[in-house]
Design an enzyme around this catalytic site. Structure first.
Site, PDB file in Angstrom:
ATOM      1  N   ASP A  13      -5.231  -7.726  -6.940  1.00  0.00           N
ATOM      2  CA  ASP A  13      -4.106  -7.995  -7.839  1.00  0.00           C
ATOM      3  C   ASP A  13      -3.366  -9.288  -7.494  1.00  0.00           C
ATOM      4  O   ASP A  13      -2.157  -9.393  -7.685  1.00  0.00           O
ATOM      5  CB  ASP A  13      -3.107  -6.819  -7.857  1.00  0.00           C
ATOM      6  CG  ASP A  13      -3.793  -5.496  -8.115  1.00  0.00           C
ATOM      7  OD1 ASP A  13      -4.628  -5.446  -9.038  1.00  0.00           O
ATOM      8  OD2 ASP A  13      -3.521  -4.523  -7.388  1.00  0.00           O
ATOM      9  N   LYS A  16      -5.949 -13.200  -9.863  1.00  0.00           N
ATOM     10  CA  LYS A  16      -7.222 -13.943  -9.956  1.00  0.00           C
ATOM     11  C   LYS A  16      -7.533 -14.335 -11.394  1.00  0.00           C
ATOM     12  O   LYS A  16      -8.020 -15.425 -11.655  1.00  0.00           O
ATOM     13  CB  LYS A  16      -8.379 -13.088  -9.422  1.00  0.00           C
ATOM     14  CG  LYS A  16      -8.359 -12.916  -7.921  1.00  0.00           C
ATOM     15  CD  LYS A  16      -9.541 -12.095  -7.433  1.00  0.00           C
ATOM     16  CE  LYS A  16      -9.495 -10.632  -7.805  1.00  0.00           C
ATOM     17  NZ  LYS A  16      -8.407  -9.857  -7.228  1.00  0.00           N
ATOM     18  N   GLY A  40      -8.827  -4.565 -13.036  1.00  0.00           N
ATOM     19  CA  GLY A  40      -8.173  -4.712 -14.341  1.00  0.00           C
ATOM     20  C   GLY A  40      -7.646  -6.124 -14.418  1.00  0.00           C
ATOM     21  O   GLY A  40      -6.685  -6.463 -13.752  1.00  0.00           O
ATOM     22  N   HIS A  41      -8.328  -6.990 -15.154  1.00  0.00           N
ATOM     23  CA  HIS A  41      -7.902  -8.382 -15.248  1.00  0.00           C
ATOM     24  C   HIS A  41      -7.159  -8.596 -16.564  1.00  0.00           C
ATOM     25  O   HIS A  41      -7.705  -8.347 -17.627  1.00  0.00           O
ATOM     26  CB  HIS A  41      -9.109  -9.327 -15.196  1.00  0.00           C
ATOM     27  CG  HIS A  41      -9.779  -9.324 -13.860  1.00  0.00           C
ATOM     28  ND1 HIS A  41     -11.013  -9.849 -13.632  1.00  0.00           N
ATOM     29  CD2 HIS A  41      -9.361  -8.853 -12.666  1.00  0.00           C
ATOM     30  CE1 HIS A  41     -11.338  -9.702 -12.358  1.00  0.00           C
ATOM     31  NE2 HIS A  41     -10.350  -9.089 -11.758  1.00  0.00           N
ATOM     32  N   GLN A 226     -11.149  -7.041  -6.796  1.00  0.00           N
ATOM     33  CA  GLN A 226     -10.397  -6.486  -5.655  1.00  0.00           C
ATOM     34  C   GLN A 226     -10.017  -7.646  -4.709  1.00  0.00           C
ATOM     35  O   GLN A 226      -9.826  -8.753  -5.171  1.00  0.00           O
ATOM     36  CB  GLN A 226     -11.174  -5.398  -4.925  1.00  0.00           C
ATOM     37  CG  GLN A 226     -11.273  -4.097  -5.692  1.00  0.00           C
ATOM     38  CD  GLN A 226     -12.272  -4.149  -6.837  1.00  0.00           C
ATOM     39  OE1 GLN A 226     -13.387  -4.563  -6.658  1.00  0.00           O
ATOM     40  NE2 GLN A 226     -11.871  -3.704  -8.011  1.00  0.00           N
TER      41      GLN A 226
HETATM   42  P1  IMP Z   1     -11.891   2.620  -5.592  1.00  0.00           P
HETATM   43  O1  IMP Z   1     -12.334   1.212  -5.633  1.00  0.00           O
HETATM   44  O2  IMP Z   1     -11.516   3.188  -6.922  1.00  0.00           O
HETATM   45  O3  IMP Z   1     -12.831   3.502  -4.825  1.00  0.00           O
HETATM   46  O4  IMP Z   1     -10.514   2.658  -4.738  1.00  0.00           O
HETATM   47  C1  IMP Z   1     -10.487   2.388  -3.339  1.00  0.00           C
HETATM   48  C2  IMP Z   1      -9.187   1.675  -2.979  1.00  0.00           C
HETATM   49  O5  IMP Z   1      -9.202   0.359  -3.534  1.00  0.00           O
HETATM   50  C3  IMP Z   1      -7.917   2.352  -3.521  1.00  0.00           C
HETATM   51  O6  IMP Z   1      -6.876   2.163  -2.575  1.00  0.00           O
HETATM   52  C4  IMP Z   1      -7.609   1.559  -4.779  1.00  0.00           C
HETATM   53  O7  IMP Z   1      -6.249   1.605  -5.104  1.00  0.00           O
HETATM   54  C5  IMP Z   1      -8.050   0.169  -4.353  1.00  0.00           C
HETATM   55  N1  IMP Z   1      -8.441  -0.685  -5.485  1.00  0.00           N
HETATM   56  C6  IMP Z   1      -9.599  -0.653  -6.160  1.00  0.00           C
HETATM   57  N2  IMP Z   1      -9.611  -1.609  -7.119  1.00  0.00           N
HETATM   58  C7  IMP Z   1      -8.441  -2.248  -7.023  1.00  0.00           C
HETATM   59  C8  IMP Z   1      -7.877  -3.354  -7.725  1.00  0.00           C
HETATM   60  O8  IMP Z   1      -8.472  -3.943  -8.638  1.00  0.00           O
HETATM   61  N3  IMP Z   1      -6.625  -3.742  -7.333  1.00  0.00           N
HETATM   62  C9  IMP Z   1      -5.962  -3.135  -6.303  1.00  0.00           C
HETATM   63  N4  IMP Z   1      -6.451  -2.100  -5.619  1.00  0.00           N
HETATM   64  C10 IMP Z   1      -7.685  -1.667  -5.976  1.00  0.00           C
END
Ligand code: IMP
Length: 370
Positions: A13, A16, A40-41, A226
């Site tokens: 977040d 990017k 989520g972009h 991420q």
């Molecule tokens: P997962 O990727 O859904 O398995 O989540 C694993 C961890 O990564 C969790 O703490 C999510 O909140 C975090 N996470 C996954 N994608 C994002 C993102 O795009 N932005 C911020 N945190 C993320």
């Protein structure tokens, strides 16, 4: 020859999408190399605002070829939904500009079910990672366990059903121990049929196309999702996602040699946020933290989950710079700090072993020590 990696230098977040957008004005090919619909972009081009979770951020640029690389995990329902939404908004030629790696892994309904069941069970014991419940972890688990299903397998649904049945047999004890019931492989395949008809024409060899583009002098951007501290190897494990979010993951996820990458641009906010559980040394649970959340609109772009907020963490940024080989940094959201009487920046950590300036990633494994 020019391939630039854009990588998040914090816990995701970082903004990017905005920086990618500036770069894509000049890029001819944009490849997303990792993750899935957990991202989520938010894109705004000429007043057209859109949140994409799977499509590369360049989709709104009509001249850019968009590639979903093999390092990604793809939910076919989400992808077709995003394509349809863009077509509805007038981007009629989108499918002709889109390439879906035939080696990316498919997120199927049982991956989402397992992610949800696990998170719900972990929440009861206060151990939840706080995943996005989009099936990311179980899909990457299937990939390394060699029971995954790849996008290319959408071409032969009869074979696909056998592959799904084998994966379901492997997951059965997990699903049942968590109180769930194992879905039916045939029903999954039947639901996939119309999606396969849409996605098969988009399939291709993303590695070949990306390498050719670089060799022929096209400007290629490798877009991360991420952030570094969520990377499965280099993040605050186990509070991480399941993919290689760092710049090294770009070579693997796009299917090119590391020597094809000419530079790495890191993105950081002027403060820090994270979503979900895990250590966060500079976290602010006070009015200043709320200021950052409200003024910075720090709420998930898809789920609207409030993000945790805190001061800029320089040891963590330095760490991100090292593990990614960052050549240049883009600083976002500096204006969010406007109006604060005092602005703090973390320069070191006090640990049981004394003061350190390198991110003590091992100590951070236990959030109680952060
Ligand atoms: P997962 O990727 O859904 O398995 O989540 C694993 C961890 O990564 C969790 O703490 C999510 O909140 C975090 N996470 C996954 N994608 C994002 C993102 O795009 N932005 C911020 N945190 C993320």
């Amino acid at each position: 020859m020019s391939a630039v990696v854009i990588v998040g230098a914090q816990w995701g977040d970082e903004g990017k999408g905005k920086i990618v957008d500036i770069y894509t004005e000049f890029a001819e090919v944009v490849v997303r190399y990792a993750g899935g619909p957990n991202a989520g972009h938010t894109l705004v081009v000429n007043g057209d605002k859109l949140v994409v979770r799977l499509l590369p951020s360049a989709v709104l640029r009509p001249q850019t070829r968009c590639v979903l690389g093999q390092g990604m995990v793809v939910d076919p329902t989400v992808l077709v939904g995003e394509i349809d939404e863009l077509i509805r908004r007038g981007h009629k030629d989108l499918e002709s500009r889109l390439l879906l790696s035939d080696r990316a892994h498919l997120i199927l309904p049982y991956h989402i079910l397992i992610d949800e069941l696990r998170e719900n069970a972990a929440a009861a014991s206060n151990k939840a990672i706080g995943t996005t419940k989009k099936g990311i972890g179980p899909t990457y688990e299937d990939k390394v366990r060699r029971t995954g299903v790849r996008t290319g397998e959408l071409k032969d649904l009869a074979k696909l059903e056998a592959r799904i049945s084998a994966a379901l047999a492997a997951w059965k004890p997990t699903i049942e121990s968590l109180g769930g019931s194992v879905p039916d492989a045939r029903e999954i395949v039947n639901a996939l049929r119309p999606l396969a008809a849409r996605l098969v024409p988009l399939l291709g060899n993303a590695s070949l196309v990306t390498d050719e583009a670089i060799k022929t002098g096209k400007r290629v951007m490798l877009e991360g999702a991420q952030g570094t501290l969520l990377d499965v190897d280099h993040g605050t494990y186990p509070y991480v996602t399941s993919s290689s979010a760092v710049a090294g993951g770009a070579a693997i996820g796009a299917g090119i040699g590391p020597n094809r990458i000419s530079s790495v641009i890191g993105i950081t906010k002027a403060y820090t946020t994270r979503v979900g559980g895990g250590p966060f040394p500079t976290e602010l649970n006070d009015a200043t933290g709320q200021h950052l959340r409200d003024v910075g609109d720090e709420y998930g772009s898809v789920t609207r989950r409030p993000r945790r907020t805190g001061w800029l963490d320089l040891p963590a940024l330095n760490y991100a710079s090292r593990v990614n080989g960052i050549d240049g940094l883009a600083l976002t959201k500096l204006d969010v700090l406007t109006g604060l009487d005092e602005i703090k920046i973390c320069v070191a950590y006090d640990t049981p072993e004394g003061r350190v300036t390198d991110l003590p990633i091992d100590l951070l494994d236990d959030p109680t020590q952060a």
